[in-house]
Write an enzyme that holds these catalytic residues in place. Structure first.
Site, PDB file in Angstrom:
ATOM      1  CD  GLU A 197       5.556   3.257   3.490  1.00 15.54           C
ATOM      2  OE1 GLU A 197       5.114   3.315   4.638  1.00 15.54           O
ATOM      3  OE2 GLU A 197       4.849   3.411   2.478  1.00 15.54           O
ATOM      4  CD  GLU A 216       3.774  -0.498   0.456  1.00 14.02           C
ATOM      5  OE1 GLU A 216       2.915   0.198   1.054  1.00 14.02           O
ATOM      6  OE2 GLU A 216       4.745  -0.998   1.041  1.00 14.02           O
ATOM      7  CD1 TRP A 224      -2.601   3.359   6.001  1.00 14.03           C
ATOM      8  CD2 TRP A 224      -2.364   5.588   6.081  1.00 14.03           C
ATOM      9  NE1 TRP A 224      -2.157   3.782   4.764  1.00 14.03           N
ATOM     10  CE2 TRP A 224      -1.996   5.136   4.787  1.00 14.03           C
ATOM     11  CE3 TRP A 224      -2.300   6.950   6.364  1.00 14.03           C
ATOM     12  CZ2 TRP A 224      -1.571   6.016   3.785  1.00 14.03           C
ATOM     13  CZ3 TRP A 224      -1.872   7.819   5.365  1.00 14.03           C
ATOM     14  CH2 TRP A 224      -1.511   7.352   4.105  1.00 14.03           C
ATOM     15  CD  GLU A 230      -0.843  -2.929   7.225  1.00 12.05           C
ATOM     16  OE1 GLU A 230      -0.607  -3.775   6.352  1.00 12.05           O
ATOM     17  OE2 GLU A 230      -0.219  -1.854   7.331  1.00 12.05           O
ATOM     18  CD  GLN A 231      -8.529  -7.297  12.393  1.00  9.09           C
ATOM     19  OE1 GLN A 231      -9.708  -7.561  12.523  1.00  9.09           O
ATOM     20  NE2 GLN A 231      -7.591  -7.782  13.187  1.00  9.09           N
ATOM     21  CG  MET A 232     -10.525  -2.478   9.781  1.00  6.77           C
ATOM     22  SD  MET A 232     -12.080  -3.289   9.340  1.00  6.77           S
ATOM     23  CE  MET A 232     -13.043  -1.898   8.747  1.00  6.77           C
ATOM     24  CG  HIS A 233      -4.678  -1.776   4.002  1.00  9.99           C
ATOM     25  ND1 HIS A 233      -4.632  -2.051   2.651  1.00  9.99           N
ATOM     26  CD2 HIS A 233      -4.005  -0.624   4.179  1.00  9.99           C
ATOM     27  CE1 HIS A 233      -3.939  -1.099   2.044  1.00  9.99           C
ATOM     28  NE2 HIS A 233      -3.554  -0.219   2.946  1.00  9.99           N
TER      29      HIS A 233
HETATM   30  C1  GAL Z   1       2.545   1.433   3.870  1.00  7.05           C
HETATM   31  C2  GAL Z   1       3.441   0.290   4.296  1.00  7.05           C
HETATM   32  C3  GAL Z   1       2.768  -1.057   4.100  1.00  7.05           C
HETATM   33  C4  GAL Z   1       1.360  -1.009   4.625  1.00  7.05           C
HETATM   34  C5  GAL Z   1       0.616   0.088   3.936  1.00  7.05           C
HETATM   35  C6  GAL Z   1      -0.824   0.207   4.330  1.00  7.05           C
HETATM   36  O1  GAL Z   1       2.887   2.599   4.518  1.00  7.05           O
HETATM   37  O2  GAL Z   1       4.643   0.302   3.571  1.00  7.05           O
HETATM   38  O3  GAL Z   1       3.515  -2.052   4.771  1.00  7.05           O
HETATM   39  O4  GAL Z   1       1.370  -0.826   5.997  1.00  7.05           O
HETATM   40  O5  GAL Z   1       1.229   1.312   4.234  1.00  7.05           O
HETATM   41  O6  GAL Z   1      -1.450   1.276   3.648  1.00  7.05           O
END
Ligand code: GAL
Length: 654
Positions: free
Chosen positions: A142, A315, A323, A363-366
């Protein structure tokens, strides 16, 4: 129609890898992306490589039958590298540096950092470039995310001056082109030019624009240096980069020139994107758990063109993310729906972020396809269902690539930059305007290609240009040579490429096919709403309005209540002298689509359709149960006509 997943073997005990790989395959996953943040494990100390773990990860995944996408790790330089070269940290507009401790903490213009990147990418590509299971490489991650571009570093300044000298040749030429006589801004030499930050009031718009053009080229050349290494040591593998949704910091059309990539991959987070873009609050509320019906489609249609027909979702959101201002759980069914939506728009692969939710760090809440305890998540179960359905249907698994649509919408990155540099009104945002036109077209059941101003327009019936700062002779010729209906939005042709007003007045070169002059332009505070009506639809100008003076032969199709023309046309070309509200955009485009001979429908709110090959897909993002517009004799290959929230169907017309 293949499925993939993003996996981080370095974040889990090696004892889990083989089982993870087996379960991926069992789920129906064919592709796995790894390694894009693992520099500190590949090279724990300067020039001391440790490939043993990655060799093991690659062979474990390959042995399970998975195809591997390897990411270069350059989005996360390790601590030792930052300590050795602190100048690689990027610099914000206020002159302060970003710190180590997350990711993307590098300056894209740092020649030292670029050398380090080429070194690690070369080492990686030499080791894995010929591995039969490594079928693609992703550069970095990104590019431009987290607002680390532009960087206002000394390295950027040095390279910017060189870029300017190449573009303008002499400093007098630059002074003339920039209009530097204004406010005594004239420069005696290229090496006295600064970056356009820290000025007491606005910097010269062309200074800002050239800096954005330069930074965009920097991003492209940063990728290109890695791509060149990959082409050499990994011949035959696809090279890609994972772009972002609604992201305009660099010019993606220029980025992909000269075969810089083989596939345009992008990262799709529909719920978070719906939260963060400029949408009316009622839309955000309505689509909080489904994502706005056009928010992913817009980028599917954009990246399909950027990838010259080939695009992947690198992704895909598989559940709540971490986020956005709020991060709800998607409505049951959406994870499955988003996969089919991407496929309907032509995606070859939909790859999920991430295999398993990570219980520690940022990113534990992801969410992921698995919960931290390794059970499939609700999203994971939906992916399993989609995989089973695709495998069971020869129609779905044999879909041809998406074909060209009849409608083109032109999106232009430089226009975004120019209107950001000179918004004139605080609510004017070009991409939001383009998205409003796009939504209107999709509500009418039309398939749309989002293309560059330099596209081949000869096959389109309707070309919508929501605004294009700089008109070119080439585009005028394309209009003359096509048989399409053309719609131009406000501010089209309003500037030259040197960021000044054309002396014939806007819309500049467009005047040769549509005689009209924009005498004055105004931005509109929310209380100023000039009213007009179009084919019986009453509405208002919002954000922006122009005072148009039509020339000979130009027809006025609608006027505002104070008498100024709102919409003018000449032959096949229409010009809109305002940002219309959504109902007016819809009326405008319906009229143009009819003139273009297109069959248009009126879809229930929240329903969208998209055709790929002989299959038509329908997706319900709205809260109500709706009927898909399938003909009576449709043969359903997925679902049925009646669609609840988050449901979809697909049919063949027999
Ligand atoms: C993207 C990123 C990933 C991860 C993801 C979380 O922007 O490429 O590494 O952080 O967001 O949504």
């Amino acid at each position: 129609m293949q499925l993939g997943v993003c996996y981080y073997p370095e974040q889990w005990p090696q004892s889990m890898w083989a089982d993870d790989a087996r379960r991926m395959v069992e789920l129906g996953i064919s592709h796995v992306r790894i390694a894009e943040f693992a520099w500190s494990r590949m090279e724990p100390r300067a020039h001391e490589y440790d490939w043993a773990w990655l060799d093991e990860a690659v062979s474990t995944l390959a042995d399970a039958g998975l195809k591997i996408v390897l990411g270069t790790p350059t989005a996360s330089p390790p601590r030792w590298l930052v300590d050795a070269y602190p100048d690689i940290l990027p610099v914000r507009a206020d002159g302060t540096r970003w710190n180590f401790g997350s990711r993307r903490h590098y300056d894209v213009s740092s020649e030292r950092y670029r050398e380090e990147c080429v070194r690690i990418v070369t080492a990686m590509a030499r080791r894995y470039g010929k591995h039969p299971s490594v079928i693609a490489w992703q550069t970095d991650n990104e590019l431009g995310c987290h607002e680390t571009i532009p960087s206002y570093s000394t390295a950027a300044l040095t390279r910017f001056r060189t870029w300017l000298a190449r573009r303008y040749e002499t400093v007098d030429g630059l002074n003339r082109a920039w209009g530097n006589v204004f406010w005594s801004m004239e420069y005696p030499s290229f090496d006295t030019i600064e970056l356009p930050n820290l000025t007491p009031t606005d910097a010269n718009p062309i200074h800002l624009l050239d800096f954005r053009r330069f930074m965009s080229d920097e991003v492209a050349s940063f990728h290109r240096e890695q791509a060149d290494v990959l082409r050499e040591f990994a011949p035959g593998a696809d090279v890609l980069h994972n772009f972002m949704g609604f992201f305009t910091t660099f010019d993606h059309y220029r980025f992909v020139e000269n075969s810089a990539i083989d596939v345009a991959a992008w990262d799709s987070y529909p719920l978070a994107r719906t939260e963060v873009i400029a949408l009316p609050e009622e839309d955000k509320a309505r689509y909080a758990r489904t994502g706005h019906p056009d928010v992913s489609a817009f980028d599917h249609d954009r990246y399909r063109a950027i990838g010259a027909g080939r695009f992947w979702i690198m992704e895909q959101e598989a559940g709540p993310v971490n986020w956005a201002p709020w991060n709800p759980v998607p409505a049951p069914g959406m994870v499955r729906l988003w996969a089919y939506e991407a496929f309907a728009h032509g995606a070859e692969l939909v790859s999920y972020f991430r295999w398993r939710q990570c219980p520690y760090a940022q990113e534990q809440m992801h969410s992921g396809l698995n919960l931290p305890d390794n059970q499939l998540s609700p999203g994971g179960l939906e992916v399993a269902r989609a995989a089973r359905e695709i495998a069971a249907s020869s129609v779905l698994s044999g879909l041809p690539p998406a074909s060209r649509a009849k409608v083109a919408l032109v999106f232009d990155y430089e226009t975004q930059w120019m209107f950001e540099i000179q918004r004139h009104g605080k609510t004017f945002d070009y991409q939001t305007l383009a998205f409003d036109y796009y939504q209107a077209l999709r509500e009418m059941s039309l398939d749309v290609d989002i293309v560059s101003r330099n596209a081949d327009f000869s096959q389109y019936s309707l070309v919508v240009v929501p605004g294009l700062a700089v008109m070119s002779d080439d585009l005028v010729r394309a209009i003359e040579n096509s048989s399409a209906q053309w719609v131009f939005g406000p501010r089209s042709g309003s500037r030259t490429s040197a960021f000044s007003i054309p002396l014939t007045l806007p819309p500049g070169l467009l005047q040769s096919v549509l005689p009209v002059r924009v005498l004055e332009a105004e931005s509109l505070r929310p209380t100023l709403r000039p009213a007009t009506s179009l084919h019986g639809v009453e509405g208002n100008a919002i954000h922006w309005r122009e005072h148009l003076q039509p020339g000979a032969g130009t027809e006025v199709l609608a006027s505002f209540d104070d008498g100024w023309p709102a919409l003018v046309s000449h032959g096949r070309v229409r010009y809109v002298g305002a940002w219309f509200d959504h109902a007016l955009h819809r009326a405008l485009l319906e009229d143009a689509a009819r003139a273009a001979g297109l069959a248009i429908g009126a879809l229930p709110e929240g329903l969208r359709v998209r055709r790929r090959g002989d299959v038509t897909f329908a997706f319900n993002f709205g809260p109500d149960v709706v009927a898909a517009p399938a003909p009576a004799n449709a043969r359903f290959v997925l679902g049925t006509r009646e669609l609840r929230t988050a449901d979809l169907c697909a049919w063949l017309e027999t």
